[in-house]
Design a protein around this motif. Structure first.
Motif, short mmCIF file in Angstrom:
data_model
loop_
_atom_site.label_atom_id
_atom_site.label_comp_id
_atom_site.label_asym_id
_atom_site.label_seq_id
_atom_site.Cartn_x
_atom_site.Cartn_y
_atom_site.Cartn_z
N LEU A 145 1.02 -1.39 -0.04
CA LEU A 145 -0.01 0.19 0.00
C LEU A 145 0.77 1.25 -0.02
N ASN A 146 2.07 1.22 0.41
CA ASN A 146 2.95 2.15 0.51
C ASN A 146 3.11 2.80 -0.91
N GLU A 147 3.27 1.91 -1.78
CA GLU A 147 3.74 2.16 -3.21
C GLU A 147 2.40 2.83 -3.65
N VAL A 148 1.21 2.80 -3.27
CA VAL A 148 0.02 3.56 -3.77
C VAL A 148 -0.43 4.72 -3.19
N GLY A 149 -0.31 4.86 -1.80
CA GLY A 149 -0.70 5.92 -1.18
C GLY A 149 0.19 7.21 -1.69
#
Ligand SMILES: O=P(O)(O)OC[C@H]1O[C@H](OP(=O)(O)OP(=O)(O)O)[C@H](O)[C@@H]1O
Ligand SMILES: Nc1nc2[nH]cnc2c(=O)[nH]1
Ligand SMILES: [Mg+2]
Length: 175
Positions: A36-40
């Motif tokens: 998720l850190n790649e998306v946020g």
């Protein structure tokens, strides 16, 4: 009625059991956060209660998100799925943060099974990112990010629903 076979619960129909420990669940939530850190970044986390509360807390902690809202949905009564009931909708404050469509919001649940619950929340927040820790094939297309897929005939047992108990040795007839 006499002679009628009792209706099987979703859990009984599933057949295979997939028990998850607290340790495993924490590890899987952390793995989810890496993705998720790649998306946020996300303005807020929306937890689908109740199962989404635990992963939402872990994910929000890892991502540094401090605004957490809930959407409260009841469907499975113990382990039979009935009509979905929205007991509490998304707050006005969270809706505002997502610009009315959920853009920049992260919806978190423990799992998708048939996808009914996820579909309902997606309709409320069409532009939000939907993440679950586990996914079954029927619900998988609804999820943007998940960690582990289990087969449709598997029932996941979460650590908050289970306790350690004695298991008889195999040779004494345990399945
Ligand atoms: O994809 P679906 O077939 O809709 O099933 C998935 C939903 O079922 C479970 O919640 P449940 O309704 O059991 O409530 P709970 O989270 O309060 O335990 C799970 O936490 C998901 O929210
Ligand atoms: N605990 C649990 N709840 C569910 N609700 C829908 N599917 C499942 C599952 O596999 N496990
Ligand atoms: Mg749930």
């Amino acid at each position: 009625m006499a002679g009628e076979a009792p209706e099987l619960s979703a859990q009984e129909r599933a057949g295979k059991a997939f028990p998850v420990s607290w340790d495993q669940f924490h590890r899987d939530c952390r793995a989810l956060t890496w993705r998720l850190n790649e998306v946020g970044p996300f303005h807020a986390v929306i937890a689908i209660t109740r199962g989404g509360l635990v992963p939402a807390a872990i994910v929000a902690r890892e991502l540094g998100v401090r605004v957490i809202d809930t959407v409260c949905i009841a469907s499975y009564d113990h382990n039979k799925q009935g009509e979905l009931q929205v007991l509490k909708g998304i707050s006005e404050a969270a809706m505002k943060l997502g610009g009315g469509t959920g853009k920049g919001l992260l919806i978190v649940d423990d799992l998708v099974d048939t996808g009914k619950t996820g579909r309902l929340v997606r309709e409320m927040l069409p532009d939000a990112h939907f993440a679950t820790v586990y996914a079954k094939p029927m619900g998988r297309p609804l999820v943007d990010t998940f960690i582990t897929e289990v087969s449709q005939d598997t029932w996941i047992f979460f650590p908050w629903d289970t306790a350690l108990s004695f298991q008889p040795p195999l040779r004494d007839g345990a399945a």
